[in-house]
Write an enzyme that holds these catalytic residues in place. Structure first.
Site, PDB file in Angstrom:
ATOM      1  CB  CYS A  92     -14.510  60.660 -31.385  1.00  0.00           C
ATOM      2  SG  CYS A  92     -14.750  59.786 -32.929  1.00  0.00           S
ATOM      3  CB  CYS A 116     -16.943  57.215 -32.703  1.00  0.00           C
ATOM      4  SG  CYS A 116     -17.503  58.793 -32.083  1.00  0.00           S
ATOM      5  CE  LYS A 153     -20.109  53.328 -31.839  1.00  0.00           C
ATOM      6  NZ  LYS A 153     -20.823  54.490 -31.322  1.00  0.00           N
ATOM      7  CE1 TYR A 166     -26.282  57.994 -31.066  1.00  0.00           C
ATOM      8  CE2 TYR A 166     -27.369  59.489 -29.576  1.00  0.00           C
ATOM      9  CZ  TYR A 166     -26.979  59.149 -30.853  1.00  0.00           C
ATOM     10  OH  TYR A 166     -27.282  59.980 -31.889  1.00  0.00           O
ATOM     11  CD  GLU A 200     -23.669  53.384 -30.042  1.00  0.00           C
ATOM     12  OE1 GLU A 200     -22.643  53.790 -29.479  1.00  0.00           O
ATOM     13  OE2 GLU A 200     -24.124  53.900 -31.083  1.00  0.00           O
ATOM     14  CG  HIS A 211     -33.120  44.556 -57.074  1.00  0.00           C
ATOM     15  ND1 HIS A 211     -33.973  44.490 -55.994  1.00  0.00           N
ATOM     16  CD2 HIS A 211     -33.107  43.321 -57.647  1.00  0.00           C
ATOM     17  CE1 HIS A 211     -34.469  43.251 -55.936  1.00  0.00           C
ATOM     18  NE2 HIS A 211     -33.961  42.534 -56.919  1.00  0.00           N
ATOM     19  CD  GLU A 239     -34.244  47.034 -53.929  1.00  0.00           C
ATOM     20  OE1 GLU A 239     -34.676  47.395 -55.026  1.00  0.00           O
ATOM     21  OE2 GLU A 239     -33.787  45.893 -53.707  1.00  0.00           O
TER      22      GLU A 239
HETATM   23  P1  NDP Z   1     -27.535  60.243 -22.400  1.00  0.00           P
HETATM   24  O1  NDP Z   1     -27.444  61.476 -21.614  1.00  0.00           O
HETATM   25  O2  NDP Z   1     -27.994  60.286 -23.807  1.00  0.00           O
HETATM   26  O3  NDP Z   1     -28.475  59.194 -21.624  1.00  0.00           O
HETATM   27  C1  NDP Z   1     -28.284  58.862 -20.283  1.00  0.00           C
HETATM   28  C2  NDP Z   1     -29.024  57.578 -19.969  1.00  0.00           C
HETATM   29  O4  NDP Z   1     -28.770  57.208 -18.605  1.00  0.00           O
HETATM   30  C3  NDP Z   1     -30.530  57.726 -20.075  1.00  0.00           C
HETATM   31  O5  NDP Z   1     -31.061  56.499 -20.509  1.00  0.00           O
HETATM   32  C4  NDP Z   1     -30.935  58.046 -18.630  1.00  0.00           C
HETATM   33  O6  NDP Z   1     -32.233  57.671 -18.334  1.00  0.00           O
HETATM   34  C5  NDP Z   1     -29.983  57.148 -17.867  1.00  0.00           C
HETATM   35  N1  NDP Z   1     -29.707  57.587 -16.505  1.00  0.00           N
HETATM   36  C6  NDP Z   1     -29.227  58.788 -16.129  1.00  0.00           C
HETATM   37  N2  NDP Z   1     -29.043  58.801 -14.777  1.00  0.00           N
HETATM   38  C7  NDP Z   1     -29.406  57.579 -14.329  1.00  0.00           C
HETATM   39  C8  NDP Z   1     -29.437  56.977 -13.037  1.00  0.00           C
HETATM   40  N3  NDP Z   1     -29.045  57.638 -11.952  1.00  0.00           N
HETATM   41  N4  NDP Z   1     -29.875  55.700 -12.924  1.00  0.00           N
HETATM   42  C9  NDP Z   1     -30.269  55.029 -14.027  1.00  0.00           C
HETATM   43  N5  NDP Z   1     -30.256  55.525 -15.280  1.00  0.00           N
HETATM   44  C10 NDP Z   1     -29.831  56.803 -15.426  1.00  0.00           C
HETATM   45  O7  NDP Z   1     -26.099  59.597 -22.242  1.00  0.00           O
HETATM   46  P2  NDP Z   1     -25.150  58.664 -23.084  1.00  0.00           P
HETATM   47  O8  NDP Z   1     -23.983  58.547 -22.188  1.00  0.00           O
HETATM   48  O9  NDP Z   1     -25.788  57.410 -23.544  1.00  0.00           O
HETATM   49  O10 NDP Z   1     -24.771  59.482 -24.374  1.00  0.00           O
HETATM   50  C11 NDP Z   1     -24.149  60.743 -24.269  1.00  0.00           C
HETATM   51  C12 NDP Z   1     -24.093  61.366 -25.627  1.00  0.00           C
HETATM   52  O11 NDP Z   1     -23.095  60.730 -26.383  1.00  0.00           O
HETATM   53  C13 NDP Z   1     -25.384  61.258 -26.413  1.00  0.00           C
HETATM   54  O12 NDP Z   1     -26.099  62.460 -26.347  1.00  0.00           O
HETATM   55  C14 NDP Z   1     -24.939  60.972 -27.806  1.00  0.00           C
HETATM   56  O13 NDP Z   1     -25.160  62.111 -28.611  1.00  0.00           O
HETATM   57  C15 NDP Z   1     -23.450  60.694 -27.734  1.00  0.00           C
HETATM   58  N6  NDP Z   1     -23.168  59.376 -28.313  1.00  0.00           N
HETATM   59  C16 NDP Z   1     -23.319  59.189 -29.658  1.00  0.00           C
HETATM   60  C17 NDP Z   1     -23.108  57.955 -30.228  1.00  0.00           C
HETATM   61  C18 NDP Z   1     -23.313  57.752 -31.693  1.00  0.00           C
HETATM   62  O14 NDP Z   1     -23.338  58.714 -32.442  1.00  0.00           O
HETATM   63  N7  NDP Z   1     -23.506  56.518 -32.157  1.00  0.00           N
HETATM   64  C19 NDP Z   1     -22.696  56.824 -29.402  1.00  0.00           C
HETATM   65  C20 NDP Z   1     -22.598  57.112 -28.018  1.00  0.00           C
HETATM   66  C21 NDP Z   1     -22.817  58.349 -27.510  1.00  0.00           C
HETATM   67  P3  NDP Z   1     -33.486  58.703 -18.457  1.00  0.00           P
HETATM   68  O15 NDP Z   1     -33.883  58.681 -19.906  1.00  0.00           O
HETATM   69  O16 NDP Z   1     -34.487  58.103 -17.539  1.00  0.00           O
HETATM   70  O17 NDP Z   1     -32.991  60.047 -18.018  1.00  0.00           O
END
Ligand code: NDP
Length: 502
Positions: free
Chosen positions: A81, A86, A89, A216, A220, A485, A490
């Site tokens: 984080c 976080c 980012k 995410y 982001e 407001h 709101e």
């Molecule tokens: P996620 O596991 O949430 O998502 C992975 C993404 O990568 C999906 O879109 C998936 O697609 C895609 N993917 C996986 N393998 C491949 C591949 N071989 N080729 C192409 N696409 C692929 O991962 P993140 O790293 O985005 O996030 C991890 C965690 O971090 C999240 O669960 C979140 O809770 C946390 N996080 C929170 C944030 C916040 O609170 N603002 C910010 C950033 C992260 P598919 O859907 O098709 O599987």
């Protein structure tokens, strides 16, 4: 616990003994026995691990709960984080928002040249300085307690070489989190690509970037890269923001597309080659048409999920049960693992949200329970969250899809509204994706099941509603609430049109 191998960034735990069995074991191994015995050993110095060990320390006087925190060595304290998640980012997201604000400012009378440009090294240095200050802040805060002084001793001893120390403990808490994954089957992926562990620490701009993934991290990162003026493409193999309300996910990506982020929908990368020019050539397949495409990029960012940091811990030797598919630790509602006195929480726990605030809260509650001060369990339901995309998206509770699955189409009532933030009006900004959706139980007072909001400062808007949600807010409560407001928030207490009405 025997702690070895500094380079793996985690510490091996090949053995665990109960407090009173320690001496026998020591005789049979030529290890240096530390004098200190601990009630609590926390492995991992990320947000969750630090919170847990600090909370353990709070109870020292009353309960003799003494805690020790073993931290990773990659970034020092703070984990993902603070160092590569976080915090950097959100600051880079802010850099991108300021770019939009500069454009808006002209409409509000500020005399600004037509072309303004962004300087990556300036932003990077400022962000790095802040992250380093947080790292230092964590240490300073902790300097006064035994926990960190011992931790420093340990880290120092590791710095001097691969030393082993033997500790006697009552409880071990694993909070080692995860690391970004690289795909294993794509030639050139790891060799030429980067992940979220790298992007925030680049000294020079990543340039034209391909972001692979659509959750995410991907959205982001792509959002702020485009926002500071870089040519950015997101490659989506299936859907965006899996697990989130898909109507809301569509609004987030529509906004990004409308503001210049390119999307390669339903596409999967095949290979990455480095050309003699230094550019990266990516070959991918559009899975809808079967056609193959190529383009060159300066950077390829893999945002394809995160893998838990369990392998190097030797948990299999202890019999700690892992989920075979995800590699995460199987945990109970009290964060217990399959081995008594070993607990795990945060991103490493199977089925837990990978979110800093949940890890912090879970870690504190666990420390209190281990110190015998409380029996309160972490409530993992209704965790609010925000996706910091250019148009931010916040939610708490169920998506429309999930509510429908659980309560049936006729069991829910959805109130919704498109709205225009006042600040968009003078700036003549398009508000097509600013939207509110409140999913309620049908009938009665209309218990709120899910609340969704896209718009400026979505996280600030949703945090207060999350309190209401926690208290069991109903649609009646919502509309009885007086709005502030003029705000975007709101608009939430004014929603009155149902989807059902058409
Ligand atoms: P996620 O596991 O949430 O998502 C992975 C993404 O990568 C999906 O879109 C998936 O697609 C895609 N993917 C996986 N393998 C491949 C591949 N071989 N080729 C192409 N696409 C692929 O991962 P993140 O790293 O985005 O996030 C991890 C965690 O971090 C999240 O669960 C979140 O809770 C946390 N996080 C929170 C944030 C916040 O609170 N603002 C910010 C950033 C992260 P598919 O859907 O098709 O599987």
């Amino acid at each position: 616990a025997v702690c070895t191998d500094r380079n793996s960034h985690v510490l091996s735990l090949p053995f665990l003994w109960k407090h009173d069995q320690l001496a026998a074991r020591v005789e049979s191994r030529p290890l240096k026995l530390r004098k200190n015995d601990y009630d609590l050993l926390v492995i991992g110095g990320g947000s969750g691990g630090l919170a847990c060990s600090k909370e353990g320390e709070v109870f020292t006087d009353e309960t003799e709960c003494i805690s020790l925190c073993l931290t990773g060595t990659k970034w020092g304290l703070g984990g993902t984080c603070v160092n590569v998640g976080c915090i950097p980012k959100k600051l880079m997201h802010q850099a991108a928002l300021l770019g939009t604000a500069v454009k808006d400012a002209k409409m509000y009378g500020w005399q600004i040249p037509d072309t303004v440009s962004h300087d990556w090294p300036t932003m990077a240095e400022a962000v790095h300085n802040h992250v380093k200050s947080l790292n230092w802040g964590h240490r300073l805060l902790s300097l006064f307690n035994l926990l960190v002084s011992v931790m420093f001793q340990l880290v120092n001893s590791f710095n001097k070489g691969h030393s082993e120390s033997l500790l006697s403990l009552f409880n071990i808490v694993i909070a080692t989190g995860g690391r970004p994954k690289y795909p294993t089957n794509i030639p050139g992926a790891a060799e030429h690509g980067i992940t979220s562990d790298d992007i925030f620490w680049l000294k020079k701009s990543p340039g034209k970037t391909l972001v692979v993934g659509a959750s995410y991290v991907a959205l982001e990162c792509a959002g702020f890269l485009k926002g500071i003026g870089l040519d950015t493409t997101v490659m989506v193999r299936s859907i965006a923001l899996r697990g989130f309300d898909q109507q809301m996910a569509g609004l987030v990506t529509d906004y990004m597309e409308a503001h210049g982020t390119r999307f390669a929908w339903k596409s999967v990368p095949n290979r990455v080659d480095k050309l003699s020019s230094g550019a990266l050539q990516v070959t991918w397949t559009d899975t809808q048409t079967g056609s193959e495409h190529k383009d060159t990029f300066d950077s390829v960012l893999w945002a394809v999920g995160r893998a838990p940091e369990t392998k190097a811990l030797g948990l299999d030797k202890l019999g700690v049960q892992l989920n075979k598919e995800t590699g995460k630790i199987v945990v109970g509602p009290d964060e217990s693992t399959s081995v008594p006195n070993i607990y795990a929480f945060g991103d490493i726990g199977e089925g837990r949200p990978e979110l800093t605030p949940t890890a912090i809260k879970a870690g504190k509650l666990l420390a209190r329970r281990l110190a015998g001060q409380s029996t309160e369990l972490m409530n993992y339901d209704n965790v609010p969250t925000t996706v910091f995309t250019p148009l931010e998206y916040s939610c708490v509770g169920l998506s429309e899809e999930e509510a429908e699955k659980r309560h049936g189409k006729d069991g829910i009532e959805i109130y919704h509204a498109f709205y225009k933030p006042l600040e968009f009006t003078v700036a003549e900004r398009d508000a097509s994706q600013c939207y509110i959706k409140v999913v309620c139980e049908q009938g009665g007072t209309g218990k709120i099941l899910g609340l969704h909001f896209t718009g400026p400062n979505a996280g600030e808007v949703a945090q207060g509603f999350a309190v209401g949600f926690q208290c069991g807010a109903t649609y009646s409560h919502l509309i009885q609430t007086v709005g502030i407001h003029p705000t975007c928030a709101e608009e939430v207490v004014k929603v009155h049109i149902t989807k059902r009405s058409g």
